[in-house]
Design an enzyme around this catalytic site. Sequence first.
Site, PDB file in Angstrom:
ATOM      1  N   SER A 126      -7.651   0.203  -5.012  1.00 50.17           N
ATOM      2  CA  SER A 126      -6.482  -0.318  -5.721  1.00 50.17           C
ATOM      3  C   SER A 126      -6.881  -1.501  -6.631  1.00 50.17           C
ATOM      4  CB  SER A 126      -5.400  -0.681  -4.706  1.00 50.17           C
ATOM      5  OG  SER A 126      -4.174  -0.893  -5.346  1.00 50.17           O
ATOM      6  N   ASP A 141       0.556  -4.723 -10.769  1.00 52.23           N
ATOM      7  CA  ASP A 141       0.978  -5.867  -9.961  1.00 52.23           C
ATOM      8  C   ASP A 141       1.756  -6.914 -10.753  1.00 52.23           C
ATOM      9  OD1 ASP A 141      -0.235  -4.657  -7.844  1.00 52.23           O
ATOM     10  OD2 ASP A 141      -2.126  -5.739  -8.085  1.00 52.23           O
ATOM     11  N   HIS A 163      -2.545   4.103  -7.915  1.00 50.24           N
ATOM     12  CA  HIS A 163      -1.236   4.543  -7.383  1.00 50.24           C
ATOM     13  C   HIS A 163      -0.439   5.283  -8.458  1.00 50.24           C
ATOM     14  CE1 HIS A 163      -1.799   1.872  -3.875  1.00 50.24           C
ATOM     15  NE2 HIS A 163      -2.097   0.914  -4.713  1.00 50.24           N
TER      16      HIS A 163
END
Lengths: 237, 237
Positions: A126, A141, A163
């Site tokens: 990630s 993020d 993701h």
Amino acid sequence: MKKQLLLVSSSRCKNGGYFEHCSNAIKEFFGPMTGNDKVAFVPYALKDHDGYTSVVSKAFLDMGYKIESVHTHKSPKDFIVDPSVKAIFVGGGNTFRLLNELHKKGILETIRAKIQNDGIKYMGSSSGSNIACPTIMTTNDMPIVMPPNFNALGFVDFQINPHFIPGSLMPGHMGETRETRIKEYHEENNTPVIGLTEANWITVNGDKTILHGERDSFIFEKGKEVRMWRPETELVL
Amino acid sequence: MKKQLLLVSSSRCKNGGYFEHCSNAIKEFFGPMTGNDKVAFVPYALKDHDGYTSVVSKAFLDMGYKIESVHTHKSPKDFIVDPSVKAIFVGGGNTFRLLNELHKKGILETIRAKIQNDGIKYMGSSSGSNIACPTIMTTNDMPIVMPPNFNALGFVDFQINPHFIPGSLMPGHMGETRETRIKEYHEENNTPVIGLTEANWITVNGDKTILHGERDSFIFEKGKEVRMWRPETELVL
């Protein structure tokens, strides 16, 4: 030195256990380690370094690897360059915080040099995959802290959006889709972006970049139609 | 001067038309405008300023307001301070790009002064609501460009997370939920965060901050349980 990278989209897939979906790939990537050999863990994407290290240690021990977190060392820099460190694993969390902490601890360059010059292995998940890219500009993020700049390790010449999920996340939700966000990235930048689904991971072995996992991922290039990237095939840009 | 703000979560709600869900609130907020009175539109969150202005102009004309975009003026700064400008509307898009452009055009301070000193009305939607906050640190957007810093207009003393949706967006998706992201924000910062659902908007009239719209929104404060914010009630922090 030949680059050896394992870039995972997500530490968990479909509610499975920590790295359950790609544990064989991790074992294949790291290979056997013996004696004092260890993986240096970078926990800075999360706030609770001890808690994070304990979860990661357990998962890696189950796979046969000893983890030691850089935060347990007075000098993370000295630890990273120790000959017993055979690989570096940068865990996921918040990418802005991760990059900012790497700057604050002064180890961004240390990690870059260790991977590029000494040829030790790099694994990211990630956020840890995000910072293997030229910049952190394709993270999902929140910008909870301001790093000195958005430049990252630059081990690959593409950006990763981890993701990744195509289309709207929820019927009727009007927030931008990932495709829109990546299109906006390409309005301002030229680097290709890989939309890496949670079921996928990328291995880089020298100049061979291969997708793995159960699903397809997506290749976004500025001004071109999006392409599928099929598992077990090489990236062509 | 008394602050007068209208902060909308999303320009569209449930696939409805542009500002369809809150057009009455917009008319009530701006009130009647006559003669040469106009709303200065800031289109910088999107790349296509002309296209954006044309969509917004039509929607505002239908509500009885003349829009003029700052980008059509040689000096956006001079235009914003023109006495015919009775309100400023900052449209949504990418918050990083928006803030960066406001810096590049040198109008961040101009807008701040016009709202704070002259008491003209400010309307923001999505990114435009984000930049009414102390910082852009609770945006959902990708960091596609690097602004000089994350500080924004600071008209309110809370942060907004627009397009807020509670819980996981898709069953089995492992990306961080909004709650997790806001929790991470509070690991590094202290300002309260409003999770503003797409059905909601906020009005600020002097020291009265009221929620409006069909649903509840959410109040996140560091170290406290999340609270619901009911429509037609005042914000208490």
